[in-house]
Motif scaffolding. Structure first.
Motif, PDB file in Angstrom:
ATOM      1  N   LYS A   1      19.005 -81.901 -36.105  1.00 57.05           N
ATOM      2  CA  LYS A   1      18.978 -83.218 -35.231  1.00 57.05           C
ATOM      3  C   LYS A   1      17.518 -83.801 -35.435  1.00 57.05           C
ATOM      4  O   LYS A   1      16.245 -83.130 -35.629  1.00 57.05           O
ATOM      5  CB  LYS A   1      19.094 -82.745 -33.749  1.00 57.05           C
ATOM      6  CG  LYS A   1      18.784 -83.817 -32.817  1.00 57.05           C
ATOM      7  CD  LYS A   1      19.911 -84.822 -32.579  1.00 57.05           C
ATOM      8  CE  LYS A   1      19.567 -85.825 -31.403  1.00 57.05           C
ATOM      9  NZ  LYS A   1      18.456 -86.792 -31.668  1.00 57.05           N
TER      10      LYS A   1
ATOM     11  N   ASN B   1      18.791 -87.030 -26.288  1.00 57.90           N
ATOM     12  CA  ASN B   1      19.753 -86.168 -27.216  1.00 57.90           C
ATOM     13  C   ASN B   1      20.959 -86.776 -27.570  1.00 57.90           C
ATOM     14  O   ASN B   1      21.967 -86.362 -28.313  1.00 57.90           O
ATOM     15  CB  ASN B   1      20.045 -84.545 -26.685  1.00 57.90           C
ATOM     16  CG  ASN B   1      18.747 -83.653 -26.389  1.00 57.90           C
ATOM     17  OD1 ASN B   1      17.535 -83.993 -27.038  1.00 57.90           O
ATOM     18  ND2 ASN B   1      18.839 -82.902 -25.450  1.00 57.90           N
TER      19      ASN B   1
ATOM     20  N   PHE C   1      24.197 -78.166 -23.550  1.00 57.93           N
ATOM     21  CA  PHE C   1      24.683 -78.780 -24.786  1.00 57.93           C
ATOM     22  C   PHE C   1      23.255 -78.260 -25.772  1.00 57.93           C
ATOM     23  O   PHE C   1      22.409 -79.283 -25.550  1.00 57.93           O
ATOM     24  CB  PHE C   1      24.884 -80.403 -24.734  1.00 57.93           C
ATOM     25  CG  PHE C   1      26.052 -80.366 -24.092  1.00 57.93           C
ATOM     26  CD1 PHE C   1      26.481 -80.154 -23.017  1.00 57.93           C
ATOM     27  CD2 PHE C   1      26.889 -81.606 -24.666  1.00 57.93           C
ATOM     28  CE1 PHE C   1      27.933 -80.380 -22.475  1.00 57.93           C
ATOM     29  CE2 PHE C   1      28.001 -82.145 -24.159  1.00 57.93           C
ATOM     30  CZ  PHE C   1      28.549 -81.382 -23.210  1.00 57.93           C
ATOM     31  N   PRO C   2      23.427 -77.527 -26.740  1.00 61.27           N
ATOM     32  CA  PRO C   2      22.433 -77.186 -27.497  1.00 61.27           C
ATOM     33  C   PRO C   2      21.978 -78.111 -28.515  1.00 61.27           C
ATOM     34  O   PRO C   2      23.004 -79.034 -28.842  1.00 61.27           O
ATOM     35  CB  PRO C   2      22.836 -75.776 -28.095  1.00 61.27           C
ATOM     36  CG  PRO C   2      24.529 -75.831 -28.129  1.00 61.27           C
ATOM     37  CD  PRO C   2      24.826 -76.507 -26.641  1.00 61.27           C
ATOM     38  N   VAL C   3      20.731 -78.443 -28.981  1.00 62.84           N
ATOM     39  CA  VAL C   3      20.488 -79.427 -29.732  1.00 62.84           C
ATOM     40  C   VAL C   3      20.550 -78.800 -31.296  1.00 62.84           C
ATOM     41  O   VAL C   3      20.100 -77.714 -31.806  1.00 62.84           O
ATOM     42  CB  VAL C   3      19.013 -79.784 -29.791  1.00 62.84           C
ATOM     43  CG1 VAL C   3      18.556 -80.659 -30.734  1.00 62.84           C
ATOM     44  CG2 VAL C   3      19.008 -80.703 -28.371  1.00 62.84           C
TER      45      VAL C   3
ATOM     46  N   LEU D   1      23.214 -87.822 -25.676  1.00 66.94           N
ATOM     47  CA  LEU D   1      24.178 -87.108 -24.745  1.00 66.94           C
ATOM     48  C   LEU D   1      25.069 -88.339 -24.382  1.00 66.94           C
ATOM     49  O   LEU D   1      24.459 -89.446 -23.978  1.00 66.94           O
ATOM     50  CB  LEU D   1      23.610 -86.734 -23.540  1.00 66.94           C
ATOM     51  CG  LEU D   1      24.557 -85.786 -22.662  1.00 66.94           C
ATOM     52  CD1 LEU D   1      25.064 -84.297 -23.277  1.00 66.94           C
ATOM     53  CD2 LEU D   1      23.628 -85.336 -21.449  1.00 66.94           C
TER      54      LEU D   1
ATOM     55  N   SER E   1      18.910 -80.132 -22.500  1.00 65.82           N
ATOM     56  CA  SER E   1      19.771 -79.306 -23.232  1.00 65.82           C
ATOM     57  C   SER E   1      19.986 -78.106 -22.238  1.00 65.82           C
ATOM     58  O   SER E   1      21.042 -77.569 -22.197  1.00 65.82           O
ATOM     59  CB  SER E   1      18.930 -79.039 -24.578  1.00 65.82           C
ATOM     60  OG  SER E   1      20.045 -77.888 -25.181  1.00 65.82           O
TER      61      SER E   1
ATOM     62  N   SER F   1      13.725 -83.275 -24.036  1.00 64.99           N
ATOM     63  CA  SER F   1      14.955 -82.893 -24.735  1.00 64.99           C
ATOM     64  C   SER F   1      15.592 -81.533 -24.365  1.00 64.99           C
ATOM     65  O   SER F   1      16.452 -81.215 -24.040  1.00 64.99           O
ATOM     66  CB  SER F   1      14.753 -83.032 -26.352  1.00 64.99           C
ATOM     67  OG  SER F   1      15.500 -82.336 -27.219  1.00 64.99           O
ATOM     68  N   ARG F   2      14.602 -80.722 -24.277  1.00 60.22           N
ATOM     69  CA  ARG F   2      14.836 -79.076 -23.997  1.00 60.22           C
ATOM     70  C   ARG F   2      15.462 -79.044 -22.640  1.00 60.22           C
ATOM     71  O   ARG F   2      16.106 -78.315 -22.082  1.00 60.22           O
ATOM     72  CB  ARG F   2      13.574 -78.392 -24.202  1.00 60.22           C
ATOM     73  CG  ARG F   2      13.561 -78.229 -26.089  1.00 60.22           C
ATOM     74  CD  ARG F   2      12.419 -77.165 -26.368  1.00 60.22           C
ATOM     75  NE  ARG F   2      12.338 -76.859 -27.761  1.00 60.22           N
ATOM     76  CZ  ARG F   2      11.675 -76.553 -28.360  1.00 60.22           C
ATOM     77  NH1 ARG F   2      10.254 -76.314 -27.926  1.00 60.22           N
ATOM     78  NH2 ARG F   2      11.515 -76.042 -29.580  1.00 60.22           N
TER      79      ARG F   2
END
Length: 515
Positions: free
Chosen positions: A287, A232, A281-283, A234, A276, A272-273
């Motif tokens: 994106k 993501n 930290f939401p996507v 991050l 998150s 990814s999920r």
């Protein structure tokens, strides 16, 4: 393709990604993410900065002890104590790497290190030799290489390779580079350093100008064969190059890039999920690759084109990165065996039968509230279960909230504080505010609420709400997460999770200087 056409994917979500304010992870959470990265077939997992704290050391050690198919790496400054601590943490690794670094830009050498260039070269060589005496795989990074002088980079890198470094990282630490200029730097280093053929050249780009992925790909075209990135994107400040974007750009544009990775891309979305959910930290919906709208088409022209031939408006399939690939729907009639099997397919490994039983019990509770349970629900459910097991200082027992038009919302709750139940009440501008004030009447934490975020985990009005609460106290920032079909209950869980993380005690920043 030859071996030189493969790009090594070095994931630093657990180290650089954790440096995002509020993204601190527990050791168990780091291990869950590491397992997801191993499932993705990430080549190198940078598990942390072993000397930063006892918790970081334990997390690096746990990842090193459990991960077998990826190389596990620990960061270390170019000093003996860091390197020795990294080697100790990596002792159980099937394949370990020590990643040592020192700053090479004039501004860093003068103002941060307060060292002359000759001293920096001498310390770098000594550090690499020390690391090589403890570990066969050593990476050396020139911190702030993006603002370093090319002649000095050539000098220190040649010396580091002679000392035994087999990976050389050229980080754009402050996100200052422009693609064509950064590529030219890589090209010159490969051409001018006599022993460049004895090392893999790596890049680590920050996203301050939104160019991390572009800079990384430009460097690959110029000859770099390792990319350091995060799930993501991050990372501290504006983040790092996003793994999913790097990998899918390479896969989609092999006609121009002519390289490949070993990443199994169908696991990208689940990784990814997971990241998150754990970090809170939401996507963002738009994106690339992993956003909710990444493969959505609203325009009638686009919809018509996709229906006739997908490639008219889609350059990759949604299934290739995991969309719709793991959509087995479970419900209240699903049994324990099916539940365990689905967790295994999602790459979720629970520590023992006790944790599995607790998670299954929560699954049954959720199934009574929600008709269909999706993979995203299971990820959130497991995170909730494990968070509750690890931190038990504050725990929600009961919650009653009254909110009526024209009247002040009121919350009554019972908290378990170290096993002892305490009743509390509070009023606020809304039901969530009232709940938080009721909690604080017991906790008296002195923390400041910096962020309150709500996201629907799946579609539908019966979706679980996933809440992130960010608290700050004395310069320390933590993220708390909670999930429930009742958004006020999810909010209470998230706030209590954050308070429990605060109770674990202050943790040193994962790194003294960013790469």
């Amino acid at each position: 393709m030859s071996s030189n056409d493969r790009v090594i994917i070095f994931d630093t979500t657990l180290r650089d990604g954790e440096q995002s304010p509020g993204a601190s992870m527990t050791g168990e959470e780091k291990l869950r993410i590491a397992r997801a990265l191993e499932r993705l077939k990430v080549d190198v997992i940078e598990a942390g900065f072993a000397i930063a704290s006892p918790g970081d050391f334990a997390a690096v050690k746990a990842v090193a002890d459990h991960i077998k198919d990826s190389t596990v790496c620990s960061l270390a400054r170019a000093v003996d104590a860091d390197i020795e601590r990294a080697a100790e943490a990596l002792a159980g690794a099937n394949s370990g790497r020590i990643h040592t670094f020192i700053a090479t830009s004039p501004i860093h050498m003068q103002y941060k290190l307060r060292m002359q260039p000759d001293q920096v070269v001498e310390q770098a060589v000594r550090a690499v030799k020390k690391a090589r005496s403890l570990c066969a795989d050593v990476e050396f990074s020139c911190e702030d290489a993006g603002r370093s002088e090319i002649d000095f980079l050539c000098r220190i890198i040649e010396a580091a390779i002679d000392a035994g470094a087999r990976t050389i990282n050229i980080p754009d630490t402050v996100g200052y580079a422009i693609p064509h200029q950064y590529a030219e730097t890589i090209r010159q280093l490969l051409e001018r350093i006599p022993n460049a053929d004895k090392a893999v050249f790596s890049v680590h780009c920050h996203n301050d100008l939104g160019l991390a992925v572009a800079n990384s790909l430009a460097a690959v075209v110029a000859g770099a064969r390792q990319v350091e990135c995060t799930i993501n994107g991050l990372g501290e400040r504006a983040g790092n190059a996003a793994l999913e974007e790097i990998v899918m750009a390479i896969k989609t544009r092999q006609d121009l890039l002519d390289v490949h990775t070993r990443i199994e891309t169908e696991h990208i979305l689940s990784a990814s999920r997971l990241v998150s959910g754990i970090t809170g930290f939401p996507v963002q919906p738009n994106k690339a690759i992993v956003g909710a709208n990444a493969f959505a088409h609203e325009s009638g022209i686009h919809q018509d084109g996709v229906l006739k031939h997908r490639e008219t408006y889609e350059i990759m399939s949604a299934q290739s990165v995991g969309w719709n690939a793991n959509k087995m729907v479970m419900g209240k009639h699903s049994g324990r065996a099916a539940f365990r099997s689905r967790l295994e397919e999602l790459g979720i490994v629970l520590p023992g039968e006790g944790e599995l039983n607790a998670a299954f019990a929560r699954f049954k509770e959720l199934a009574d509230k929600k008709h269909e349970i999706f993979d995203e629900d299971l990820q959130a459910l497991v995170s909730d279960t494990l968070a509750e097991d690890v931190q038990e200082h504050f725990k929600l027992v009961t919650l009653e909230v009254a909110s009526k038009t024209g009247e002040v919302p009121d919350a009554k709750l019972v908290l378990s504080v170290d096993g002892s139940e305490q009743a509390a009440s509070g009023q606020g501008s809304g039901p969530v505010d009232a709940t938080f004030k009721a909690i604080e009447s017991v906790a008296n934490s002195g923390a400041t609420l910096q962020l309150y975020s709500v996201n629907a985990i799946t579609k539908g009005t019966d979706s679980q709400g996933e809440v992130t609460v960010r608290l700050e106290k004395g310069g320390r920032i933590v993220n708390g997460n909670g999930a429930d079909t009742d958004i006020v209950v999810a909010s209470a869980k998230a706030y209590l999770n954050a308070l429990n993380l605060m109770q674990l005690g202050a943790k040193a920043h994962p790194q003294v200087a960013g790469i």
